[in-house]
Design an enzyme around this catalytic site. Structure first.
Site, PDB file in Angstrom:
ATOM      1  N   CYS A  40       0.730  -1.189   0.149  1.00 39.64           N
ATOM      2  CA  CYS A  40       0.080   0.018  -0.024  1.00 39.64           C
ATOM      3  C   CYS A  40       0.958   1.305  -0.085  1.00 39.64           C
ATOM      4  O   CYS A  40       2.169   1.205   0.107  1.00 39.64           O
ATOM      5  CB  CYS A  40      -0.831   0.004   1.306  1.00 39.64           C
ATOM      6  SG  CYS A  40      -1.707  -1.463   1.550  1.00 39.64           S
ATOM      7  N   TRP A  42      -3.868  -1.993  -1.178  1.00 37.83           N
ATOM      8  CA  TRP A  42      -3.651  -2.857  -2.134  1.00 37.83           C
ATOM      9  C   TRP A  42      -4.094  -3.911  -1.173  1.00 37.83           C
ATOM     10  O   TRP A  42      -3.238  -4.448  -0.238  1.00 37.83           O
ATOM     11  CB  TRP A  42      -2.557  -3.028  -2.784  1.00 37.83           C
ATOM     12  CG  TRP A  42      -2.625  -4.198  -3.499  1.00 37.83           C
ATOM     13  CD1 TRP A  42      -2.976  -4.130  -5.037  1.00 37.83           C
ATOM     14  CD2 TRP A  42      -1.945  -5.640  -3.663  1.00 37.83           C
ATOM     15  NE1 TRP A  42      -2.848  -5.415  -5.978  1.00 37.83           N
ATOM     16  CE2 TRP A  42      -2.330  -6.203  -4.958  1.00 37.83           C
ATOM     17  CE3 TRP A  42      -1.409  -6.243  -2.682  1.00 37.83           C
ATOM     18  CZ2 TRP A  42      -1.764  -7.503  -4.823  1.00 37.83           C
ATOM     19  CZ3 TRP A  42      -1.139  -7.499  -2.771  1.00 37.83           C
ATOM     20  CH2 TRP A  42      -1.226  -8.337  -3.882  1.00 37.83           C
ATOM     21  N   ARG A  99       0.793   1.980  -6.031  1.00 39.53           N
ATOM     22  CA  ARG A  99       1.064   1.059  -5.023  1.00 39.53           C
ATOM     23  C   ARG A  99      -0.300   0.352  -4.564  1.00 39.53           C
ATOM     24  O   ARG A  99       0.099  -0.668  -3.869  1.00 39.53           O
ATOM     25  CB  ARG A  99       1.551   1.648  -3.808  1.00 39.53           C
ATOM     26  CG  ARG A  99       2.936   2.593  -3.692  1.00 39.53           C
ATOM     27  CD  ARG A  99       3.594   2.913  -2.721  1.00 39.53           C
ATOM     28  NE  ARG A  99       3.975   1.768  -1.781  1.00 39.53           N
ATOM     29  CZ  ARG A  99       5.021   1.251  -1.707  1.00 39.53           C
ATOM     30  NH1 ARG A  99       6.140   1.387  -2.654  1.00 39.53           N
ATOM     31  NH2 ARG A  99       5.063  -0.043  -1.071  1.00 39.53           N
ATOM     32  N   LYS A 105       2.554  -1.332  -8.349  1.00 40.51           N
ATOM     33  CA  LYS A 105       3.599  -1.206  -8.952  1.00 40.51           C
ATOM     34  C   LYS A 105       4.987  -1.831  -8.010  1.00 40.51           C
ATOM     35  O   LYS A 105       5.719  -2.337  -8.565  1.00 40.51           O
ATOM     36  CB  LYS A 105       4.160   0.488  -9.040  1.00 40.51           C
ATOM     37  CG  LYS A 105       5.356   0.922  -9.518  1.00 40.51           C
ATOM     38  CD  LYS A 105       5.381   0.980 -10.768  1.00 40.51           C
ATOM     39  CE  LYS A 105       6.570   1.263 -11.332  1.00 40.51           C
ATOM     40  NZ  LYS A 105       6.565   0.660 -12.819  1.00 40.51           N
ATOM     41  N   ASN A 162       1.615  -0.603   5.644  1.00 40.08           N
ATOM     42  CA  ASN A 162       1.857  -1.247   4.466  1.00 40.08           C
ATOM     43  C   ASN A 162       2.581  -2.456   4.700  1.00 40.08           C
ATOM     44  O   ASN A 162       3.631  -2.502   5.628  1.00 40.08           O
ATOM     45  CB  ASN A 162       2.828  -0.190   3.584  1.00 40.08           C
ATOM     46  CG  ASN A 162       3.471  -0.937   2.372  1.00 40.08           C
ATOM     47  OD1 ASN A 162       2.678  -1.714   1.846  1.00 40.08           O
ATOM     48  ND2 ASN A 162       4.821  -0.609   2.030  1.00 40.08           N
ATOM     49  N   GLY A 163       2.229  -3.616   4.143  1.00 39.87           N
ATOM     50  CA  GLY A 163       3.020  -4.787   4.416  1.00 39.87           C
ATOM     51  C   GLY A 163       2.178  -5.604   5.323  1.00 39.87           C
ATOM     52  O   GLY A 163       0.626  -5.613   5.174  1.00 39.87           O
ATOM     53  N   GLU A 200      -0.376  -7.550 -18.869  1.00 36.95           N
ATOM     54  CA  GLU A 200      -0.875  -6.781 -17.577  1.00 36.95           C
ATOM     55  C   GLU A 200      -1.642  -5.633 -17.867  1.00 36.95           C
ATOM     56  O   GLU A 200      -2.496  -5.319 -16.963  1.00 36.95           O
ATOM     57  CB  GLU A 200       0.277  -6.589 -16.932  1.00 36.95           C
ATOM     58  CG  GLU A 200       1.335  -5.455 -17.329  1.00 36.95           C
ATOM     59  CD  GLU A 200       2.757  -5.333 -16.407  1.00 36.95           C
ATOM     60  OE1 GLU A 200       2.661  -5.395 -15.333  1.00 36.95           O
ATOM     61  OE2 GLU A 200       3.824  -5.212 -17.236  1.00 36.95           O
ATOM     62  N   LYS A 243       3.960  -7.375 -20.847  1.00 40.35           N
ATOM     63  CA  LYS A 243       3.244  -6.202 -20.940  1.00 40.35           C
ATOM     64  C   LYS A 243       1.878  -6.191 -21.479  1.00 40.35           C
ATOM     65  O   LYS A 243       0.974  -5.489 -21.062  1.00 40.35           O
ATOM     66  CB  LYS A 243       3.967  -5.377 -22.084  1.00 40.35           C
ATOM     67  CG  LYS A 243       5.220  -4.534 -21.780  1.00 40.35           C
ATOM     68  CD  LYS A 243       5.198  -3.771 -20.735  1.00 40.35           C
ATOM     69  CE  LYS A 243       5.401  -4.047 -19.166  1.00 40.35           C
ATOM     70  NZ  LYS A 243       6.466  -4.340 -18.602  1.00 40.35           N
TER      71      LYS A 243
HETATM   72  O1  M6R Z   1      10.280  -3.013  -8.566  1.00 36.51           O
HETATM   73  P1  M6R Z   1      10.779  -4.220  -9.269  1.00 36.51           P
HETATM   74  O2  M6R Z   1      11.641  -3.956 -10.411  1.00 36.51           O
HETATM   75  O3  M6R Z   1      11.543  -5.188  -8.248  1.00 36.51           O
HETATM   76  O4  M6R Z   1       9.380  -5.048  -9.544  1.00 36.51           O
HETATM   77  C1  M6R Z   1       9.499  -6.301 -10.182  1.00 36.51           C
HETATM   78  C2  M6R Z   1       8.203  -6.424 -10.693  1.00 36.51           C
HETATM   79  O5  M6R Z   1       6.944  -6.564  -9.869  1.00 36.51           O
HETATM   80  C3  M6R Z   1       7.724  -5.731 -11.925  1.00 36.51           C
HETATM   81  O6  M6R Z   1       8.745  -5.690 -12.877  1.00 36.51           O
HETATM   82  C4  M6R Z   1       6.383  -5.989 -12.547  1.00 36.51           C
HETATM   83  O7  M6R Z   1       6.460  -7.373 -13.166  1.00 36.51           O
HETATM   84  C5  M6R Z   1       5.805  -4.905 -13.497  1.00 36.51           C
HETATM   85  N1  M6R Z   1       4.364  -4.819 -13.240  1.00 36.51           N
HETATM   86  C6  M6R Z   1       6.081  -5.191 -14.849  1.00 36.51           C
HETATM   87  O8  M6R Z   1       5.586  -4.189 -15.539  1.00 36.51           O
END
Ligand code: M6R
Length: 614
Positions: A2, A78, A27, A609, A104-105, A494, A491
């Protein structure tokens, strides 16, 4: 995962919280809420539950309600524990309604704590794990502890990775915050001070930013920011150098953050690459804290990452092995530590994480450090938890990425990883200096080549719109084209929510080709590499089975171009650098298809994210 924020001080307003939450929306956005401590000693809570509209609704509900504002907390959720309802939306409160908490967590032991607190007479009003924190604080406050001491005592009882901020209506100016393996920073402004999950949330409001370490507690009042460990020992505040400005975090005229970020790739790659060669013609990675002598002793490398970062790591594996001859394994972070990897002091574990906060990658790196390996993180966020914990950090300089789908940070990651591979080759003398400088020179040409790819945007948009009714997509590539295929499929999945699979092209005939028919669209990465001819045979195999073919091919490559129903052309480069160019048409295709389908590309459903839960 979050987003949390808090503000206190003469100039702080409820609007700061709502604006900050809007910048933390990546987030999570299942619900949003604020709790405001007013001069009359009350804590007023406003919560909104409206999916991707939660923050808009919160802003409406909070409008013109800053009167008497002393301090406040904000949260964008989230959901993990408890469904998406108003009762489960943060901030959460104790029985008296005087203690407010945003979190958060995950509190892993919340069930046992909740039982204990309920037996002691506490009444819960949500199904969240967070609420136990508010009640724990209440019980310690009742014992006569200050909020700071109550937070310290509570943290000692909470298991799991988390950060939270607490406020007490009885002494509302002082916020108390803490973190453990979850992001949280402090900001000092002229007449207001802040805590937040990340820097963009308070950019333009705070001028100086400070780190908080794991299991440290920070007290933030309008007059002072003080940091302590759990035993109450004071710590000096460490400043975070911030090079981003507010404009960088705003959309800058683009329809959404994702398109802005796709078009920022020439700069993201350029900024990540320039200035990395010294006057002697050697790759110089100034922020690296690993001694070349130590790097010469490394005899095995593991690369770990999640999602898009994992795909960048896969590209790097090819380059590291080819240029350094060090055996290199690649792992999805969430699998790494559970498979009992063989590591020792001569192993280097490279974590790839845009945010530097992804829990799975952080846990994999911690495990590697425990087993004695050297750790290095490639991250886009200076001072992120992973960057601080690792033995060494190499930063991408892509600027803040707000869109949930990673784009510019991906090409910046591959660029930085290529630099790292060259640096390893340099210290270990596995490439000639002239080979290294030739590759580096070609890397510096990439930003202009990315510009050329972006010129094809309108044509890609047209193809995407013509495919708005297609229901199944496949992406195939070989060698470094394979991670490009995986990333193209990710891509699309998602942001379009459509089935899309990435495969190593040679593997198709071992099963997946059974799914190919005239309803399928197959994307093939056929830029010129050693395996081009084999790729072309694989394209023929799916073409004769009726699939529609879209190719990523080099400019003017008529042999490849003749095989595609549509072709997205990219300039030629060094074969190991090609993914940096080849992936961009796939980002644009996914973007335009999602827009054509009417989806919110910056805030895809079910995603956040930064994933700070396991
Ligand atoms: O912040 P990070 O690079 O560790 O995040 C890893 C993945 O969660 C991130 O790349 C995710 O797959 C994205 N939504 C891809 O677009």
């Amino acid at each position: 995962m979050c987003g949390i924020i808090g503000s206190t001080g003469e100039a702080a307003t409820l609007n700061d919280l709502v604006e900050g939450l809007a910048r933390l929306e990546y987030r999570g956005y299942d619900s949003a809420g604020v709790a405001v401590a007013r001069a009359d000693g009350t804590l007023e809570r406003i919560r909104a539950v409206d999916g991707t509209g939660s923050l808009r609704l919160l802003a409406e509900l909070a409008k013109d309600r800053s009167d008497g504002y002393i301090a406040g907390l904000g949260h964008t959720r989230w959901a993990t524990h408890g469904r998406v309802t108003t009762d489960n939306a943060h901030p959460h409160m104790d029985c008296s309604g005087e203690v407010g908490v945003v979190h958060n967590g995950i509190v892993e032991n919340f069930r046992e704590l909740k039982e204990e607190l309920e037996q002691a007479g506490h009444v819960f009003s949500s199904q969240t794990d967070t609420e136990v924190i508010a009640h724990l604080l209440e019980s310690y406050l009742k014992d006569g502890l200050s909020l700071k001491d109550a937070v310290m005592s509570s943290v000692a009882r909470l298991r799991g990775a988390m950060s939270f901020v607490a406020i007490n209506a009885k002494d509302p100016k002082v916020m108390v915050a803490t973190k453990r393996m979850a992001p949280l920073i402090v900001g000092k402004g002229d007449k207001a001070n802040f805590v937040a999950s990340d820097i963009p949330a308070i950019l333009g409001k705070a001028d100086v930013f400070y780190q908080i370490g794991d299991d440290q507690v920070v007290t933030v009042s309008p007059e002072a920011i003080e940091l302590f460990d759990l035993a109450g020992k004071p710590f000096e505040l460490k400043e975070i150098v911030v090079e981003w400005d507010l404009e960088a975090a705003a959309r800058g005229g683009f329809r959404d953050f994702m398109s802005k970020e796709i078009f920022e790739q020439p700069n993201a790659v350029r900024d990540s690459l320039v200035g990395r060669m010294n006057a002697k013609g050697e790759i110089a990675l100034d922020e690296m804290r690993l001694d070349p002598e130590e790097l010469r002793k490394i005899n095995k490398i593991f690369i770990v990452g999640c999602g898009t970062s994992y795909h960048a790591g896969m590209v790097a594996k090819y380059a590291v092995e080819h240029w350094t001859r060090i055996p290199t394994e690649l792992d999805i972070s969430s699998e790494f530590r559970y498979r009992d990897p063989v590591l020792d002091q001569q192993t280097l574990v490279i974590g790839v994480s845009q945010s530097g906060e992804t829990l799975d990658t952080m846990a994999a790196m911690n495990e590697a450090a425990l087993l004695g390996a050297k750790t290095l993180v490639v991250s886009n966020v200076m001072g992120s938890s992973m960057a601080r914990a690792a033995d060494a950090a190499l930063y991408t300089r892509a600027g803040p990425e707000i869109g949930v789908a990673a784009t510019k940070t991906h090409t910046a990651q591959i660029s930085a990883l290529m630099l790292l591979a060259l640096y390893l080759a340099q210290v270990r003398h596995s490439l000639y200096p002239s080979e290294i400088s030739d590759i580096y020179s070609e890397m510096l040409r990439l930003p202009d080549k990315i510009d050329e790819v972006l010129v094809g945007d309108a044509a890609i948009e047209e193809v995407a719109q013509s495919m708005a009714t297609v229901k199944k997509f496949y992406f195939i590539g070989r060698h470094v084209g394979y991670p490009v295929a995986l990333e193209g499929a990710l891509k699309l999945k998602e942001i379009s929510y459509l089935p899309a699979e990435g495969y190593p092209a040679g593997e198709l005939k071992h099963g997946p080709i059974a799914m190919i028919d005239s309803d399928a669209v197959v994307f093939g990465i056929v830029t010129r590499t050693r395996l081009w001819e084999k790729m072309i045979s694989n394209i023929e195999e799916v073409r004769v089975r009726g699939a529609k073919i879209v190719l990523i091919a080099n400019n003017g490559d008529v042999e490849s171009i003749s095989l595609g129903d549509a072709v997205f052309e990219v300039p030629q480069t060094h074969p190991l650098l090609a993914p940096i160019l080849d992936v961009i048409p796939l980002q644009l295709f996914a973007y335009h298809l999602a827009v054509a389908l009417g989806h919110d590309v910056d805030r895809p459903r079910n995603l956040a994210k930064t994933v700070t839960v396991e």
